[in-house]
Design a protein around this motif. Structure first.
Motif, PDB file in Angstrom:
ATOM      1  N   THR A 349       0.838  -1.193   0.000  1.00 10.48           N
ATOM      2  CA  THR A 349       0.000   0.000   0.000  1.00 10.48           C
ATOM      3  C   THR A 349       0.877   1.248   0.000  1.00 10.48           C
ATOM      4  O   THR A 349       2.105   1.181   0.188  1.00 10.48           O
ATOM      5  CB  THR A 349      -0.899   0.022   1.242  1.00 10.48           C
ATOM      6  N   SER A 350       0.246   2.385  -0.177  1.00 15.58           N
ATOM      7  CA  SER A 350       0.982   3.647  -0.165  1.00 15.58           C
ATOM      8  C   SER A 350       1.651   3.873   1.186  1.00 15.58           C
ATOM      9  O   SER A 350       2.800   4.327   1.269  1.00 15.58           O
ATOM     10  CB  SER A 350       0.031   4.811  -0.483  1.00 15.58           C
ATOM     11  N   GLY A 351       0.947   3.539   2.275  1.00 10.81           N
ATOM     12  CA  GLY A 351       1.523   3.697   3.605  1.00 10.81           C
ATOM     13  C   GLY A 351       2.702   2.772   3.835  1.00 10.81           C
ATOM     14  O   GLY A 351       3.720   3.169   4.422  1.00 10.81           O
ATOM     15  N   GLU A 352       2.597   1.529   3.375  1.00 11.65           N
ATOM     16  CA  GLU A 352       3.706   0.584   3.528  1.00 11.65           C
ATOM     17  C   GLU A 352       4.917   1.024   2.709  1.00 11.65           C
ATOM     18  O   GLU A 352       6.069   0.866   3.140  1.00 11.65           O
ATOM     19  CB  GLU A 352       3.252  -0.814   3.120  1.00 11.65           C
ATOM     20  N   ALA A 353       4.675   1.581   1.531  1.00 12.21           N
ATOM     21  CA  ALA A 353       5.782   2.109   0.725  1.00 12.21           C
ATOM     22  C   ALA A 353       6.467   3.273   1.435  1.00 12.21           C
ATOM     23  O   ALA A 353       7.699   3.400   1.412  1.00 12.21           O
ATOM     24  CB  ALA A 353       5.260   2.551  -0.646  1.00 12.21           C
ATOM     25  N   THR A 354       5.681   4.109   2.088  1.00 16.36           N
ATOM     26  CA  THR A 354       6.255   5.228   2.837  1.00 16.36           C
ATOM     27  C   THR A 354       7.103   4.725   3.999  1.00 16.36           C
ATOM     28  O   THR A 354       8.161   5.288   4.308  1.00 16.36           O
ATOM     29  CB  THR A 354       5.135   6.152   3.359  1.00 16.36           C
ATOM     30  N   LEU A 355       6.649   3.647   4.667  1.00 14.67           N
ATOM     31  CA  LEU A 355       7.429   3.074   5.759  1.00 14.67           C
ATOM     32  C   LEU A 355       8.759   2.516   5.261  1.00 14.67           C
ATOM     33  O   LEU A 355       9.802   2.685   5.906  1.00 14.67           O
ATOM     34  CB  LEU A 355       6.623   1.971   6.451  1.00 14.67           C
ATOM     35  N   LEU A 356       8.752   1.847   4.105  1.00 16.31           N
ATOM     36  CA  LEU A 356       9.999   1.343   3.534  1.00 16.31           C
ATOM     37  C   LEU A 356      10.952   2.489   3.193  1.00 16.31           C
ATOM     38  O   LEU A 356      12.171   2.330   3.256  1.00 16.31           O
ATOM     39  CB  LEU A 356       9.710   0.520   2.270  1.00 16.31           C
ATOM     40  N   ASP A 357      10.382   3.621   2.850  1.00 12.08           N
ATOM     41  CA  ASP A 357      11.174   4.790   2.466  1.00 12.08           C
ATOM     42  C   ASP A 357      11.595   5.614   3.681  1.00 12.08           C
ATOM     43  O   ASP A 357      12.341   6.583   3.545  1.00 12.08           O
ATOM     44  CB  ASP A 357      10.346   5.658   1.505  1.00 12.08           C
ATOM     45  N   SER A 358      11.119   5.246   4.879  1.00  8.55           N
ATOM     46  CA  SER A 358      11.344   6.071   6.067  1.00  8.55           C
ATOM     47  C   SER A 358      12.764   6.001   6.595  1.00  8.55           C
ATOM     48  O   SER A 358      13.170   6.857   7.386  1.00  8.55           O
ATOM     49  CB  SER A 358      10.376   5.657   7.186  1.00  8.55           C
ATOM     50  N   GLY A 359      13.518   4.985   6.187  1.00 13.82           N
ATOM     51  CA  GLY A 359      14.882   4.859   6.680  1.00 13.82           C
ATOM     52  C   GLY A 359      15.714   6.089   6.397  1.00 13.82           C
ATOM     53  O   GLY A 359      16.550   6.499   7.226  1.00 13.82           O
ATOM     54  N   TYR A 360      15.494   6.708   5.241  1.00 16.61           N
ATOM     55  CA  TYR A 360      16.260   7.915   4.892  1.00 16.61           C
ATOM     56  C   TYR A 360      15.978   9.039   5.880  1.00 16.61           C
ATOM     57  O   TYR A 360      16.899   9.689   6.380  1.00 16.61           O
ATOM     58  CB  TYR A 360      15.903   8.360   3.468  1.00 16.61           C
ATOM     59  N   ARG A 361      14.699   9.268   6.189  1.00 18.16           N
ATOM     60  CA  ARG A 361      14.348  10.378   7.065  1.00 18.16           C
ATOM     61  C   ARG A 361      14.752  10.115   8.515  1.00 18.16           C
ATOM     62  O   ARG A 361      15.132  11.049   9.239  1.00 18.16           O
ATOM     63  CB  ARG A 361      12.848  10.668   6.956  1.00 18.16           C
ATOM     64  N   VAL A 362      14.705   8.849   8.943  1.00 16.28           N
ATOM     65  CA  VAL A 362      15.179   8.526  10.292  1.00 16.28           C
ATOM     66  C   VAL A 362      16.683   8.779  10.389  1.00 16.28           C
ATOM     67  O   VAL A 362      17.170   9.435  11.315  1.00 16.28           O
ATOM     68  CB  VAL A 362      14.859   7.062  10.641  1.00 16.28           C
ATOM     69  N   GLY A 363      17.433   8.255   9.427  1.00 15.51           N
ATOM     70  CA  GLY A 363      18.868   8.469   9.423  1.00 15.51           C
ATOM     71  C   GLY A 363      19.229   9.938   9.299  1.00 15.51           C
ATOM     72  O   GLY A 363      20.181  10.412   9.935  1.00 15.51           O
ATOM     73  N   TYR A 364      18.459  10.673   8.508  1.00 12.95           N
ATOM     74  CA  TYR A 364      18.711  12.103   8.307  1.00 12.95           C
ATOM     75  C   TYR A 364      18.583  12.866   9.623  1.00 12.95           C
ATOM     76  O   TYR A 364      19.448  13.678   9.982  1.00 12.95           O
ATOM     77  CB  TYR A 364      17.710  12.639   7.282  1.00 12.95           C
ATOM     78  N   THR A 365      17.525  12.608  10.366  1.00 16.85           N
ATOM     79  CA  THR A 365      17.301  13.312  11.626  1.00 16.85           C
ATOM     80  C   THR A 365      18.362  12.946  12.661  1.00 16.85           C
ATOM     81  O   THR A 365      18.900  13.818  13.357  1.00 16.85           O
ATOM     82  CB  THR A 365      15.900  12.984  12.174  1.00 16.85           C
TER      83      THR A 365
END
Length: 592
Positions: A349-365
């Motif tokens: 789903t769109s939400g699951e795709a966003t979660l897979l993509d979240s590693g970048y934003r977690v690492g960024y912060t």
């Protein structure tokens, strides 16, 4: 006219300077807490938008041209960032923040009620006017609150609330789904309004106290005395001054050129009939002409150029802006269609795709907080830059195999996290180096230029991504996918693509994967260019720079006021009019 410009600009800067005379430690804590709350709400809206935008495009059958939203937003922000920084210096931070929030909330309401893709883009235009103000004013206010040593850590903490949203908003977006995506924007309009109240109330209250302070009253009294002794400007002269002050002509030429060059790269093959169509050719030619005129105007005629790249003899600000712009170019190129690719290749789903993509934003912060802390401890910024850019290159390089159709989800998350950690580690020291290389009177200007560079890079990156995506997919799908199919639905409607027969679906995934691989190769090449731009940047210790700026700010505080009134005194001396000596002495003493 130039003297008047100086006076009006100084009025806003004067309010900011007088903040330091009237605020207490409690005021600074309240303002920063208000910034954190608003940062959380803005990030909630943006992160939820990663899911709701895709769902909106699915309902509006426009997923293949989703990059237009980013291109339009980035182009508008090119004008808005320097405009907001200038307005905040002229009128005060509270005034500019309030105007931005009003536009921001109105935009979410427009998008929530948009019946067509065209009206949704219209809401995105208004959104860009409001969001750009929020984006630029946060770092400016933090720059007002902090010294050079603490600034990096405070900028990093300002982004920490985003971690709360990364794993919640995808679930909310999936719960809303395609049928109820409008509720997401409607909810955001209420959330943003409520969360902005503490910050805006604090800024207005502090600005009110500044206006009631003896220092500001004395400043306005002497300003009035000077104004009474010189010729008042007519309405047309004031309008002409304002146009010159914000470089309206240069801004329009810059934005017009960007629109006419970038939009055809996305729309030529999807909506305008190809590269040979008169509309495509006309836009490209007109865009080049607009940029030529823009260059000549900025070089020869603009008194306050929108891109004042020659303002500082030190090249560190310009090089730093180029580095951060390339980071934005990389993210807007390599991540634009990544959620779509994940939804098709992984059937998520769109939400699951966003979660897979979240590693970048977690690492960024996390990278921002770590680099800000290390900078505060060791008073050095350059080692953080090289460590960050090395990790960013490594992470983006790993994305080339990680984003292949049949790679594991764990590999995707690891590569995203490494790249994000490197980008975050790089971002904060570069921003602090840029801001620390100029005086406080140019803080808002140079912060605005950071965002302008990012907006130009973002518009180019999203356009490049759209051009590659819509340029490669037709041929790849034609060569790989067997049997009968509807190409328009494959690229614009994700549920249709994943419901194809297995042999056709696998071929579609291979086509999408090859296109995503090319985008990743482009990104890693750009990361190498960013490293080259970091090499000539001037190295300095933050503690030394803090001592220099403390002295410079004190001197500038007096010198600029003397310049303001001295330049007017020269005009009055030519008319045999002088300010009383006591008034001049009192003025200098109060500002010193």
């Amino acid at each position: 006219m130039e003297n008047t410009a100086e006076k009006t600009t100084l009025d806003g800067v004067q309010k900011v300077r007088l903040f330091t005379k009237v605020w207490t430690k409690r005021d600074k804590v309240v303002i920063f807490c208000g910034l954190l709350l608003l940062s959380w709400a803005v990030n909630w809206e943006g992160t939820l938008g990663l899911t709701t935008n895709v769902n909106a495009m699915i309902e509006l059958n426009s997923n293949n041209i989703i990059s237009i939203l980013s291109t339009v937003a980035f182009i508008i922000q090119c004008v808005c960032f320097p405009f907001y920084s200038k307005i905040s210096d002229m009128t005060g931070r509270a005034n500019a923040y309030t105007a931005a929030m009003v536009l921001y909330v109105i935009a979410t309401i427009i998008m929530a009620s948009a019946p067509t893709y065209g009206s949704f883009v219209g809401g995105q235009v208004v959104y860009s006017f409001g969001y750009s103000g929020i984006l630029i004013l946060g770092p400016i206010v933090i720059g007002d609150l902090t010294n050079v040593v603490d600034r990096g850590l405070m900028q990093a903490l300002y982004n920490v609330p985003s971690l709360i949203n990364l794993f919640v908003t995808p679930l909310v977006g999936d719960a809303l789904g395609v049928a109820k995506w409008r509720w997401g924007y409607g909810m955001n309009s209420i959330l943003l309004t409520v969360c902005s109240v503490p910050l805006l109330a604090s800024l207005w209250h502090l600005q009110y106290r500044v206006k009631k302070s003896e220092h500001y009253i004395e400043y306005k009294r002497q300003q009035k005395a000077v104004n009474n002794m010189v010729k008042k400007k007519t309405l047309m002269e004031k309008i002409a001054w304002f146009i010159a002050e914000v470089d309206l002509i240069g801004s329009l030429l810059l934005v017009g050129g960007l629109c006419m060059i970038l939009l055809p790269l996305v729309l030529s093959t999807t909506m305008w009939g190809g590269w040979q169509s008169s509309r495509t050719i006309g836009c490209l030619v007109a865009g080049v002409v607009a940029w030529v005129i823009f260059g000549i105007y900025e070089w020869k005629f603009a008194t306050k150029p929108v891109l004042p790249i020659m303002k500082w003899q030190n090249r560190t600000p310009l090089l730093g802006i180029l580095v951060l712009s390339i980071v934005t170019l990389i993210s807007s190129t390599n991540w634009m269609y990544f959620p779509t690719y994940l939804m098709i290749s992984r059937k998520v789903t769109s939400g699951e795709a966003t979660l897979l993509d979240s590693g970048y934003r977690v690492g960024y912060t996390i990278g921002m907080v770590m680099s800000g802390t290390l900078m505060k401890l060791f008073k050095k910024w350059r080692p953080m830059v090289w460590m960050g850019i090395s990790l960013m290159i490594l992470g983006i390089g790993l994305m080339i195999p990680a984003r292949l159709p049949h790679s594991s989800n764990a590999f995707i998350v690891i590569s995203q996290t490494i790249a994000g950690f490197g980008s975050g580690t790089l971002d904060i020291p570069i921003m602090v180096a840029i801001q620390s290389s100029v005086g406080h009177e140019d803080l808002a200007l140079v912060t605005g230029l950071i965002q302008v560079g990012g907006s130009i890079a973002g518009s180019v990156g999203s356009t490049l991504s759209g051009a590659v995506w819509n340029g490669m997919l037709p041929g790849l799908i034609k060569d790989k996918v067997p049997g009968d199919y509807d190409y328009a639905k494959i690229v614009s409607n994700i549920p249709y693509a994943v419901s194809l027969p297995e042999d056709q679906y696998n071929a579609v995934v291979d086509a999408f994967g090859e296109t995503q691989r090319v985008l990743s190769i482009i990104a890693v090449s750009l990361a190498g260019l960013a490293f080259i731009f970091t090499l000539p940047m001037r190295s300095f210790g933050l503690e030394d720079r803090q001592d220099e700026q403390t002295g410079d700010d004190k001197a500038d505080h007096v010198d600029e006021d003397l310049t303001q009134y001295g330049s007017r005194s020269d005009e009055m001396n030519s008319e045999k009019v002088e300010l009383p000596e006591a008034m001049n002495d009192q003025h200098v003493d109060s500002k010193a």
